[in-house]
Motif scaffolding. Structure first.
Motif, mmCIF file in Angstrom:
data_model
loop_
_atom_site.group_PDB
_atom_site.id
_atom_site.type_symbol
_atom_site.label_atom_id
_atom_site.label_comp_id
_atom_site.label_asym_id
_atom_site.label_seq_id
_atom_site.Cartn_x
_atom_site.Cartn_y
_atom_site.Cartn_z
ATOM 1 N N LEU A 96 0.709 -2.049 0.435
ATOM 2 C CA LEU A 96 -0.046 -0.278 0.165
ATOM 3 C C LEU A 96 1.273 1.318 0.304
ATOM 4 C CD1 LEU A 96 -2.787 -1.011 2.285
ATOM 5 C CD2 LEU A 96 -3.125 -0.630 0.132
ATOM 6 N N GLN A 97 2.129 0.889 1.227
ATOM 7 C CA GLN A 97 2.905 2.407 0.882
ATOM 8 C C GLN A 97 3.677 2.615 -0.843
ATOM 9 O OE1 GLN A 97 5.465 1.159 4.390
ATOM 10 N NE2 GLN A 97 4.460 2.632 5.764
ATOM 11 N N ALA A 98 3.948 1.631 -1.115
ATOM 12 C CA ALA A 98 4.740 1.478 -2.464
ATOM 13 C C ALA A 98 4.097 2.163 -3.643
ATOM 14 C CB ALA A 98 5.224 -0.284 -2.895
ATOM 15 N N LEU A 99 2.261 2.008 -3.448
ATOM 16 C CA LEU A 99 1.463 2.339 -4.675
ATOM 17 C C LEU A 99 1.351 4.007 -4.130
ATOM 18 C CD1 LEU A 99 -0.746 -1.098 -4.720
ATOM 19 C CD2 LEU A 99 0.681 -0.296 -6.437
ATOM 20 N N GLY A 100 1.828 4.119 -2.930
ATOM 21 C CA GLY A 100 1.303 5.717 -2.730
ATOM 22 C C GLY A 100 0.209 6.364 -2.480
ATOM 23 N N PHE A 101 -0.421 5.242 -1.323
ATOM 24 C CA PHE A 101 -1.558 5.534 -0.386
ATOM 25 C C PHE A 101 -1.227 6.344 1.222
ATOM 26 C CE2 PHE A 101 -3.600 1.832 -3.093
ATOM 27 C CZ PHE A 101 -4.528 2.678 -3.758
ATOM 28 N N LYS A 102 -2.237 7.098 1.353
ATOM 29 C CA LYS A 102 -2.080 7.859 2.193
ATOM 30 C C LYS A 102 -2.426 6.426 3.124
ATOM 31 C CE LYS A 102 -3.866 11.587 5.382
ATOM 32 N NZ LYS A 102 -2.377 11.675 5.606
ATOM 33 N N LEU A 103 -1.216 6.217 4.161
ATOM 34 C CA LEU A 103 -2.006 5.450 5.442
ATOM 35 C C LEU A 103 -2.518 6.410 6.879
ATOM 36 C CD1 LEU A 103 0.092 2.659 4.753
ATOM 37 C CD2 LEU A 103 -2.164 3.007 3.332
ATOM 38 N N ILE A 104 -3.383 5.400 7.255
ATOM 39 C CA ILE A 104 -3.751 6.503 8.672
ATOM 40 C C ILE A 104 -3.988 5.005 9.774
ATOM 41 C CG2 ILE A 104 -5.458 7.505 10.480
ATOM 42 C CD1 ILE A 104 -6.212 8.641 7.758
ATOM 43 N N ASP A 105 -2.885 4.682 10.832
ATOM 44 C CA ASP A 105 -2.588 3.605 12.137
ATOM 45 C C ASP A 105 -3.199 4.016 12.873
ATOM 46 O OD1 ASP A 105 -2.341 1.590 12.584
ATOM 47 O OD2 ASP A 105 0.329 1.790 13.021
ATOM 48 N N THR A 106 -4.382 3.050 13.094
ATOM 49 C CA THR A 106 -5.763 3.295 14.690
ATOM 50 C C THR A 106 -4.696 2.078 15.119
ATOM 51 O OG1 THR A 106 -6.922 1.183 13.398
ATOM 52 C CG2 THR A 106 -7.159 3.619 13.270
ATOM 53 N N ARG A 107 -3.980 1.648 15.132
ATOM 54 C CA ARG A 107 -3.132 0.761 16.097
ATOM 55 C C ARG A 107 -3.344 1.139 17.596
ATOM 56 N NH1 ARG A 107 2.698 -0.043 18.328
ATOM 57 N NH2 ARG A 107 2.616 -2.252 18.123
ATOM 58 N N VAL A 108 -3.442 0.278 18.468
ATOM 59 C CA VAL A 108 -3.427 0.749 20.145
ATOM 60 C C VAL A 108 -2.697 -0.698 20.913
ATOM 61 C CG1 VAL A 108 -5.365 2.244 20.509
ATOM 62 C CG2 VAL A 108 -5.899 0.434 20.635
ATOM 63 N N THR A 109 -1.780 -0.271 21.746
ATOM 64 C CA THR A 109 -1.581 -1.783 22.560
ATOM 65 C C THR A 109 -2.013 -1.312 23.940
ATOM 66 O OG1 THR A 109 0.280 -0.662 23.343
ATOM 67 C CG2 THR A 109 0.569 -1.947 21.288
ATOM 68 N N GLU A 110 -1.997 -0.232 24.923
ATOM 69 C CA GLU A 110 -3.050 0.756 25.654
ATOM 70 C C GLU A 110 -4.637 1.073 25.820
ATOM 71 O OE1 GLU A 110 0.097 2.817 27.767
ATOM 72 O OE2 GLU A 110 1.501 1.176 27.331
#
Length: 275
Positions: A96-110
């Motif tokens: 996805l990054q290589a194709l140029g898409f804007k990524l928004i990461d919602t990852r949480v660990t706490e």
């Protein structure tokens, strides 16, 4: 002066347009976050198991955590791709990054990171007001749960993630939920986040409650715990099922799951105190 106002209005118009409106959400938790802040109508593609809220079931499916139809992605041409990097394979993320898409990461660990992600999504999608309200309510509810339960008498908990092979969780996320309810995850110190364990290891730890998250139509067939009445959870009939989506999806609904776990642990606590 007129020229300056034209420039300022142009910049303002650009900033509004720049907010991503057409979104692909590649994690069920990301879908839930977007809907709760009022941005769900902008989701034009998602993945299997993204089934909450009910209206999310109508969103076109373009893949799952380990597969993505990139041709469909390119045709959708989203302004941004929202995902939880812990539930989407690194290979897909790299592509996805290589194709140029804007990524928004919602990852949480706490747990405390959930309102932070809600605020970030609100800012990035133009839903600041609703995101701020939901984030504030989440923080207040979490604090209230911890005040009510986490300082009570400790109850030993075995979380049965899967029956065969017998699997539990020692993730920081799950430990935080259990500890916030005044419980002790009996496998909290395991090296792996999702260790496979034996019945003998469970016997040695004598859990006072066994919690089994259930996943829709995916079976959580009973381990025959009744064969080991020396386990307090078995002797006291403290083996309880809950909806697994409420504690595995790192979205705002997790507090519903935490509330259920707190109530389950407290019921076991009161029974132990009564006995």
């Amino acid at each position: 002066m007129k020229t300056i106002w034209i420039i300022l209005l142009g910049l303002l118009s650009y900033s509004v347009v720049a907010k991503p409106q057409r979104l692909v959400a590649l994690s069920p938790s990301s879908v839930e976050m977007l809907f709760v802040i009022g941005a769900g109508d902008g989701i034009i593609g998602t993945v299997a198991y993204a089934d909450y809220p009910e209206v999310a079931k109508q969103i076109p499916r373009i893949g799952r955590h380990d597969f993505l139809d990139f041709e469909a992605m390119l045709l959708l041409n989203p302004d941004a791709v929202v995902l939880d990097s812990t539930s989407v394979s690194q290979l897909l993320t790299n592509r996805l990054q290589a194709l140029g898409f804007k990524l928004i990461d919602t990852r949480v660990t706490e747990l405390e990171q959930i309102p932070q992600r809600l605020l970030q999504l609100g800012s990035q999608t133009g839903h600041e007001e609703q995101a701020s309200r939901v984030a504030r309510e989440f923080s207040q509810t979490l604090a209230a749960l911890k005040r009510q339960y986490q300082h009570l008498a400790v109850v030993d908990v075995f979380l049965q993630i899967w029956p065969e092979p017998l699997t539990t969780s020692a993730s920081s996320w799950m430990n935080e939920i259990i500890q916030g309810c005044g419980g002790n995850n009996v496998f909290a110190n395991s090296v792996n986040e999702y260790p496979q364990v034996s019945v003998e290891q469970v016997l040695a730890r004598l859990p006072e409650v066994i919690i089994k998250p259930v996943h829709g139509d995916r079976s959580q067939a009973d381990t025959k715990w009744q064969a080991w009445p020396e386990i307090p959870a078995v002797a006291n009939h403290q083996i309880v099922n809950i909806d697994g989506d409420l504690i595995y999806r790192t979205g705002p609904r997790v507090l519903q799951g935490m509330t259920q776990i707190c109530e389950i642990i407290d019921a076991a606590r009161r029974q132990l105190q009564h006995d």
